[in-house]
Every structure is written in C-alpha cells, then in structure tokens.
Design a protein around this motif. Structure first.
Motif, short mmCIF file in Angstrom:
data_model
loop_
_atom_site.label_atom_id
_atom_site.label_comp_id
_atom_site.label_asym_id
_atom_site.label_seq_id
_atom_site.Cartn_x
_atom_site.Cartn_y
_atom_site.Cartn_z
N LEU A 161 0.82 -1.21 0.00
CA LEU A 161 0.00 0.00 0.00
C LEU A 161 0.86 1.27 0.00
CD1 LEU A 161 -3.07 -1.04 2.15
CD2 LEU A 161 -3.17 0.07 -0.08
N ASP A 162 2.14 1.11 0.36
CA ASP A 162 3.07 2.26 0.26
C ASP A 162 3.14 2.77 -1.17
OD1 ASP A 162 6.05 0.87 -0.72
OD2 ASP A 162 4.47 -0.43 0.02
N SER A 163 3.00 1.85 -2.14
CA SER A 163 3.18 2.24 -3.54
C SER A 163 1.99 3.03 -4.09
CB SER A 163 3.43 1.00 -4.41
OG SER A 163 2.25 0.24 -4.49
N VAL A 164 0.88 3.07 -3.33
CA VAL A 164 -0.26 3.89 -3.78
C VAL A 164 -0.58 4.95 -2.72
CG1 VAL A 164 -1.30 2.21 -5.34
CG2 VAL A 164 -1.88 2.11 -2.92
N GLY A 165 0.48 5.35 -1.98
CA GLY A 165 0.32 6.44 -1.02
C GLY A 165 -0.69 6.15 0.08
N TRP A 166 -0.79 4.89 0.49
CA TRP A 166 -1.70 4.49 1.56
C TRP A 166 -3.13 4.99 1.29
CZ3 TRP A 166 -0.08 0.70 4.57
CH2 TRP A 166 1.31 0.51 4.68
N ASP A 167 -3.55 4.71 0.07
CA ASP A 167 -4.88 5.13 -0.38
C ASP A 167 -5.97 4.23 0.22
OD1 ASP A 167 -7.14 5.79 -1.76
OD2 ASP A 167 -6.32 5.39 -3.77
N GLY A 168 -6.75 4.80 1.13
CA GLY A 168 -7.79 4.04 1.81
C GLY A 168 -8.86 3.53 0.86
N ALA A 169 -9.13 4.28 -0.19
CA ALA A 169 -10.15 3.85 -1.16
C ALA A 169 -9.69 2.60 -1.89
CB ALA A 169 -10.43 4.98 -2.14
N ARG A 170 -8.39 2.53 -2.18
CA ARG A 170 -7.84 1.35 -2.85
C ARG A 170 -8.00 0.11 -1.95
NH1 ARG A 170 -6.97 -1.28 -7.44
NH2 ARG A 170 -4.94 -2.31 -7.58
N PHE A 171 -7.68 0.29 -0.67
CA PHE A 171 -7.85 -0.81 0.29
C PHE A 171 -9.31 -1.27 0.31
CE2 PHE A 171 -8.92 -2.13 4.69
CZ PHE A 171 -8.10 -3.24 4.81
N GLU A 172 -10.24 -0.34 0.39
CA GLU A 172 -11.67 -0.68 0.43
C GLU A 172 -12.11 -1.43 -0.82
OE1 GLU A 172 -14.19 -0.91 2.51
OE2 GLU A 172 -12.74 -0.31 4.05
N GLU A 173 -11.63 -0.96 -1.96
CA GLU A 173 -12.02 -1.57 -3.23
C GLU A 173 -11.57 -3.04 -3.27
OE1 GLU A 173 -9.79 0.22 -6.40
OE2 GLU A 173 -10.69 -1.06 -7.95
N ILE A 174 -10.33 -3.27 -2.87
CA ILE A 174 -9.79 -4.64 -2.87
C ILE A 174 -10.54 -5.49 -1.86
CG2 ILE A 174 -7.75 -6.02 -2.30
CD1 ILE A 174 -6.07 -3.76 -3.56
N LYS A 175 -10.79 -4.91 -0.70
CA LYS A 175 -11.48 -5.63 0.36
C LYS A 175 -12.87 -6.08 -0.10
CE LYS A 175 -13.16 -4.94 5.04
NZ LYS A 175 -13.14 -4.10 6.25
N GLN A 176 -13.61 -5.18 -0.73
CA GLN A 176 -14.96 -5.51 -1.20
C GLN A 176 -14.92 -6.68 -2.19
OE1 GLN A 176 -18.03 -3.13 -1.46
NE2 GLN A 176 -17.37 -2.24 0.48
N GLN A 177 -14.05 -6.56 -3.18
CA GLN A 177 -14.01 -7.60 -4.22
C GLN A 177 -13.56 -8.93 -3.64
OE1 GLN A 177 -12.55 -7.12 -8.14
NE2 GLN A 177 -12.58 -4.89 -8.04
N MET A 178 -12.56 -8.89 -2.78
CA MET A 178 -12.05 -10.14 -2.21
C MET A 178 -13.05 -10.77 -1.27
SD MET A 178 -9.35 -11.02 -3.61
CE MET A 178 -9.12 -12.47 -2.59
#
Ligand code: GDP
Length: 448
Positions: free
Chosen positions: A183-200
């Motif tokens: 997540l360091d590589s996307v600036g600790w983007d919380g939206a990115r985390f949420e998106e992955i979490k939802q799909q997974m």
C-alpha cells in the motif's frame, strides 16, 4: 593422559522400559504455547517472501547480522530489496545439518504462539509445494499486491490469487487473513484498500469461506508498516484495526484431534544431530506419541522405535497432534521409509486403500480419466473411475446424480482408484489433490 583413547567404551546402558506418561493429561495441564502452522499464498511478486522475511526479522527470529549479509549480497547484484525475501529459505540440505542454520528459518514466536510457515513460497514448482503445505495448515495468509493494476492482474486473467484460494479452501483451510500489501506504492490510499477488500470479500464468500473467518490487514512488507510495528500516526489514518501479527495471534483455538489414533505424516528423512542418527521429520496429524514408543510405518510395515523427540530444537518426552516433530528413530531399514509414509501405533494401524470416495472441488473439467493422486509428499498413479454426484456450492445440496462430467469450479463426489490394485496410506478425512499433465485438476477430502 586420561587414557580415554585406549579405554574400552562403557557397556551399553541396560534397556529399561521408560515409564509411560499419560500424555493426554500432561498435554491438558501444560501451559506450552500453541503451535500453529500456516501457508502463504498469492500471485507471483505479490510480496510473499518479502513479507515473511519482514515478520521473521521484526520478531527477532532472524538477527541483524544475517540480514546485513543478505543486504550486501543483494546490493551486489543490484537487487537490494530482495534481502528480506532471502531470509525465508528452508531447504533439505539445511535441515539435514541437524540444527536450524541461521539462514534456514521458518518459525517465529509471540508470547502466546509458535508459528511455522509451511513450505516457503517462491519455489519454481510452487503448486505442489503449496498443496503439501495447505494440507497441514491451520490458516492461510493471502498476499495481495495493492499497487496499481497488480491486484487486477493477479485476480483476473488466470492469476494465481483465485487458483490458490480455491485450492486452500478445498483442502479444508477455513481461516484466511488477507494482507493487502504494497500500500506504500499507492500512497496508503484508503479507497484502494476498500475496493480490494470488497471484491475479495465477495470472492472469498463465494469460495465458501465464512465472513467471521476472513480478515483484511493493510500493510507494506518492504517498509515494515503495520506488519509487526504499529504505523506511525497519520500514515494510515483510515485504519484502526490490528497489525498483521496481532491478527495472526488473535486467539483462535485450532481443534487438535489428540484423542484419535496416531497418524504422523513423514515429510523428510535424514541423518542428523550429534550422533548422526536417522531422523524423521513430520507432522502429527492426530493422536500422540512419547519416547520409547514402537511405531509402525505404512505402507511398508517397518517397526521403528522412537529414541527421542525434538520440537523446535528442544527435546521433549511427548508430542501431540499439531506438533511438527523431529524423531530420532532406530530399528528400521532406511530404504523402506520414505517421505509420504505414515507412522502409527501398531495397535491402531492405518489400512492402505486401493480406492476411495473423494469429495472435491474441480479446477478443470473432470470425466472418468487418468490422474496422479497426491497427498503431501506422497503421489501415485490412479484414475477417476466414477462420478457420483455434484453439489450446490452455496448450500451443499445434491444437484445431479451420476453426471457425465464435472465442470471446472464445481463441487462433486467421485470414486478414485489406484492403478493395478496398488494401495496407498490414506484414510477418510485426509486431504487429496488430483493432478493431470502437470496441472492441478481437483482437490478435496476422502469421504470413505
Ligand atoms: P513473491 O513472489 O510474492 O514472494 O514476491 P517478493 O517478496 O519476491 O517481492 C516481489 C517484488 O515486490 C520485489 O521487487 C519486492 O521488493 C517488491 N515488494 C515486496 N513487498 C513490497 C512492499 O510492501 N511495497 C513495495 N513497494 N514493494 C514490495
């Protein structure tokens, strides 16, 4: 001069039978740490090795000097970031030197738990290794690369994320911890985390995992953020949950079938220790054993005597289901004991099977066909001799009896036969993988 060179060696000490211990009672009363095994799965380059190296380093299982050595070597070939990944390397040669060499580490501890990382990721022929690991795992860490485009690549287009997840589920692994990594590589983007979490979450639930057995942890293995150390304030403002290590250590009591007959799967045999004694390395799947026990190997029916038991480099008088053990043994012919064999007590031996009913998840279309039967390190040629029924994946009800074929992604019960009347040391409840032409075509559990 002590005369030691010429003095005759002392007579062997008389073989008194050792007092038998009530192992179940001793186990119940012991305050020893829980021993927990896990596998690490995920797409190639997701950062599995780096993350495990980080855990081993930050928990102190690997020392600074060793890491510095790897850093130097890695920098010499222009790949400095690989140093952590190199920490995790467990090979046969290293283990057969007897004790843990400072490089060959796959264990770390917390106050409550001893963790063993099964079958290091990153091997070329990863799937067979992972299968062997999954069969012994209490849970899995699924590493996802959160960097732009990488999650999608690993998840779609025959990426390994899906294949590995289905495989561990069909091997009976119930709990999965998703490390949303890099997540360091996307600036600790919380939206990115949420998106992955939802799909997974959706995918894992479809694959048969219960919501309560799934956890998501944002982290960076490379930078060591939220793995062991809590992130510094402001780095992940949108996350207040546990670190990866805290999540691993959350008190899940894994059921250990200690009161069942002894089944110990041999995964390695080597000469080791001070006396260069024959040593068996393996995991106790069920039951227990103690020093002095006489065991029976299946299929070759060799009798072996347990001279000593070593768990995590410590001698022990007994061991129970869940323990990975080194047994120094005597009284056997080395040629007759192999990885994949089982050890049991002669009073409750395992009866090898020539055919069995397997409840499986199909990865490829199945018809009556030739397959290689795998259980851990054991493999033997066989065939799917009959298709019994298919099931609804969401509720387990029978959808079709005697199907002509089983489509990829479906659950089914099939009959499996060994070639030419051969028998292998398996029984109901054991986990089996079927492969064909170097591909995993199905995995599941023996019903009867
Ligand atoms: P594996 O194939 O899943 O074992 O992946 P590796 O651990 O070998 O890592 C693959 C690549 O990703 C290497 O170049 C690592 O340095 C890099 N990498 C691993 N973890 C991280 C991370 O947390 N952040 C970033 N930015 N890169 C990482």
């Amino acid at each position: 001069d002590s005369g030691a060179k010429t003095a005759p060696s002392p007579p062997p000490s008389p073989k008194l039978p050792k007092a038998k211990i009530d192992v179940l009672k001793a186990y119940g009363e012991s305050s020893e740490k829980d021993h927990v095994n896990f596998v690490v799965v995920g797409h190639v380059d997701a950062g599995k090795s780096t993350l495990m190296g980080r855990i081993l380093y930050d928990t102190g299982a690997v020392d600074e000097r060793t890491l510095q050595k790897f850093r130097k070597e890695a920098e010499q070939i222009g790949k400095g970031s690989f140093a952590l990944a190199w920490v995790l390397d467990q090979t046969h040669e290293e283990r057969s030197r007897g004790v843990t060499v400072d490089v060959a580490v796959n264990k770390f501890e917390t106050e409550k738990t001893v963790f063993t990382i099964l079958d290091a990721p990153g091997h070329k022929d990863f799937v067979p290794n992972m299968i062997a690991g999954a069969a012994r795992a209490d849970f899995a860490i699924l590493v996802i690369d959160a960097s732009t485009g990488a999650f999608e690549a690993g998840f779609h287009l025959r990426g390994q994320t899906k294949e590995h997840t289905l495989l561990i589920r069909s091997m009976g692994v119930h709990r999965v911890i998703v490390a949303v990594n890099k997540l360091d590589s996307v600036g600790w983007d919380g939206a990115r985390f949420e998106e992955i979490k939802q799909q997974m979450a959706q995918f894992l639930s479809n694959a048969g995992f219960n919501e309560k057995d799934i956890a998501f942890v944002p982290c960076s293995g490379l930078e060591g953020i939220n793995v062991i150390k809590k992130p510094e304030e402001g780095v992940i403002p949108w996350y207040t949950g546990p670190t990866l290590l805290e999540e691993l250590d959350i008190t899940t009591k894994y059921a250990r079938p200690v009161d069942k007959p002894l089944r110990l799967t041999v995964s390695d045999i080597f000469k080791g220790g001070a006396q260069n004694q024959p040593t068996v390395y393996g995991r106790i799947d069920s039951g227990y054993l103690q020093e002095g026990d006489v065991l029976l190997s299946v299929p070759n029916k060799e009798q072996v005597t347990v001279k000593s038991i070593v768990i995590n480099d410590e001698p022990r008088p007994w061991a129970v289901a869940g323990h990975n053990v080194n047994l120094q043994i005597s009284g056997f012919d080395e040629l007759h004991l192999r990885a994949g064999d089982l050890l049991c007590h002669p009073t409750s031996p395992l009866q090898p099977l020539k055919c069995f009913q397997l409840k499986l998840l199909a990865f490829e279309t199945l018809t009556p066909m030739a397959v290689d039967i795998h259980r851990g390190h054991l493999h033997a040629p066989g065939r799917i001799s009959g298709l019994l029924q298919t099931y609804d994946k969401s509720n387990g009800t029978v959808t079709k009896k005697k199907p002509r074929h089983v489509a990829a992604g479906n659950l089914a019960s099939v009959m499996v036969e060994l070639v030419a009347g051969a028998a292998i040391p398996v029984e109901a409840g054991m986990k089996i993988v079927l492969r064909s032409n170097g591909q995993t075509v199905a995995a599941g559990i023996i019903e009867k």
